[in-house]
Scaffold this motif. Structure first.
Motif, short mmCIF file in Angstrom:
data_model
loop_
_atom_site.label_atom_id
_atom_site.label_comp_id
_atom_site.label_asym_id
_atom_site.label_seq_id
_atom_site.Cartn_x
_atom_site.Cartn_y
_atom_site.Cartn_z
N SER A 48 9.67 -9.97 37.85
CA SER A 48 9.37 -11.41 37.85
C SER A 48 9.42 -11.90 36.41
O SER A 48 9.00 -11.20 35.49
CB SER A 48 7.99 -11.68 38.44
N MET A 49 9.89 -13.11 36.24
CA MET A 49 9.92 -13.70 34.91
C MET A 49 8.71 -14.58 34.63
O MET A 49 8.50 -15.00 33.52
CB MET A 49 11.21 -14.51 34.72
N SER A 50 7.91 -14.85 35.66
CA SER A 50 6.77 -15.74 35.49
C SER A 50 5.53 -15.17 36.17
O SER A 50 5.62 -14.61 37.27
CB SER A 50 7.09 -17.11 36.11
N MET A 51 4.40 -15.32 35.52
CA MET A 51 3.13 -14.94 36.15
C MET A 51 2.60 -16.07 37.02
O MET A 51 1.67 -15.89 37.79
CB MET A 51 2.09 -14.61 35.07
N ASP A 52 3.21 -17.25 36.92
CA ASP A 52 2.75 -18.43 37.64
C ASP A 52 3.48 -18.55 38.98
O ASP A 52 4.20 -19.50 39.24
CB ASP A 52 2.96 -19.68 36.79
N GLY A 95 5.95 -5.97 31.46
CA GLY A 95 6.52 -4.69 31.85
C GLY A 95 8.03 -4.65 31.91
O GLY A 95 8.61 -3.76 32.50
N ASP A 96 8.70 -5.60 31.29
CA ASP A 96 10.17 -5.69 31.24
C ASP A 96 10.80 -5.93 32.60
O ASP A 96 11.75 -5.27 33.00
CB ASP A 96 10.79 -4.48 30.54
N GLY A 97 10.25 -6.91 33.30
CA GLY A 97 10.84 -7.35 34.56
C GLY A 97 12.24 -7.89 34.39
O GLY A 97 13.07 -7.78 35.29
N ARG A 98 12.53 -8.47 33.21
CA ARG A 98 13.87 -9.01 32.98
C ARG A 98 14.91 -7.90 33.05
O ARG A 98 15.96 -8.05 33.67
CB ARG A 98 13.96 -9.72 31.62
N PHE A 115 22.71 -10.96 35.13
CA PHE A 115 21.60 -11.81 35.54
C PHE A 115 20.46 -11.68 34.56
O PHE A 115 19.95 -10.59 34.32
CB PHE A 115 21.16 -11.42 36.96
N LEU A 116 20.04 -12.79 33.97
CA LEU A 116 18.95 -12.82 32.99
C LEU A 116 19.20 -11.86 31.82
O LEU A 116 18.27 -11.26 31.29
CB LEU A 116 17.60 -12.48 33.65
N GLY A 117 20.46 -11.71 31.43
CA GLY A 117 20.81 -10.75 30.39
C GLY A 117 20.40 -11.15 28.99
O GLY A 117 20.41 -10.32 28.09
N ASP A 118 20.02 -12.40 28.79
CA ASP A 118 19.68 -12.89 27.45
C ASP A 118 18.27 -12.43 27.04
O ASP A 118 17.29 -12.86 27.65
CB ASP A 118 19.76 -14.41 27.43
N PRO A 119 18.14 -11.59 26.03
CA PRO A 119 16.82 -11.12 25.59
C PRO A 119 15.87 -12.24 25.17
O PRO A 119 14.65 -12.08 25.19
CB PRO A 119 17.12 -10.20 24.40
N ALA A 120 16.43 -13.40 24.80
CA ALA A 120 15.59 -14.52 24.39
C ALA A 120 14.72 -15.03 25.54
O ALA A 120 13.76 -15.76 25.32
CB ALA A 120 16.46 -15.65 23.86
#
Length: 142
Positions: A48-52, A95-98, A115-120
């Motif tokens: 997941s990218m968001s805790m919300d 935990g590095d979900g990205r 998918f979501l490859g940008d470390p930023a």
């Protein structure tokens, strides 16, 4: 009753089967979301990218989950093969979900997906589900 995923089931899940994640709302009602998962013999992992997100808030309050899959195979009686995994989830912030979602994108979107490859975008988060029960129907459970 098993508490582990057979190798055939883990391979099918890791091949891009969409998971139906069920958590428990504050009022006790079920809450269902489709998620991508990575399977190991004794655990499932969600990125997941968001805790919300409601399912994360639900898990932080009550760790019990059910996750279901269909194999895409119809048996000789015309019934769909399925698997239901139950367990307890742990939310791992940062935990590095990205990285997991990027890796899973290759199975769910296509082998060339970034998918979501940008470390930023940041690390994201992981949800680790320790399995307590695995049931279902089909050859993938043997």
């Amino acid at each position: 009753m098993s508490t582990t995923l057979p190798a055939k089931a883990a391979a099918a899940i890791n091949g891009g089967l969409l998971a139906h994640l069920v958590t428990i709302n504050e009022d006790g009602a079920p809450y269902v979301r489709c998620v991508w998962t990575h399977a190991e013999a004794d655990a499932l992992t969600i990125g997941s990218m968001s805790m919300d997100k409601r399912y994360i808030r639900n898990l932080q309050r009550d760790s019990r989950v059910s996750i279901s899959y269909e194999s895409g195979v119809i048996d000789s009686h015309g019934l769909a093969e399925y698997l239901v995994a139950e367990g307890h989830a742990e939310v791992v912030e940062g935990g590095d979900g990205r990285a997991l979602l990027n890796r899973l994108g290759k199975a769910y979107i296509g082998p060339d997906a970034d998918f979501l490859g940008d470390p930023a975008l940041g690390l994201g988060h992981l949800i680790r589900v320790r399995l307590t029960k695995v049931t279902g129907v089909g050859a993938w459970l043997n």
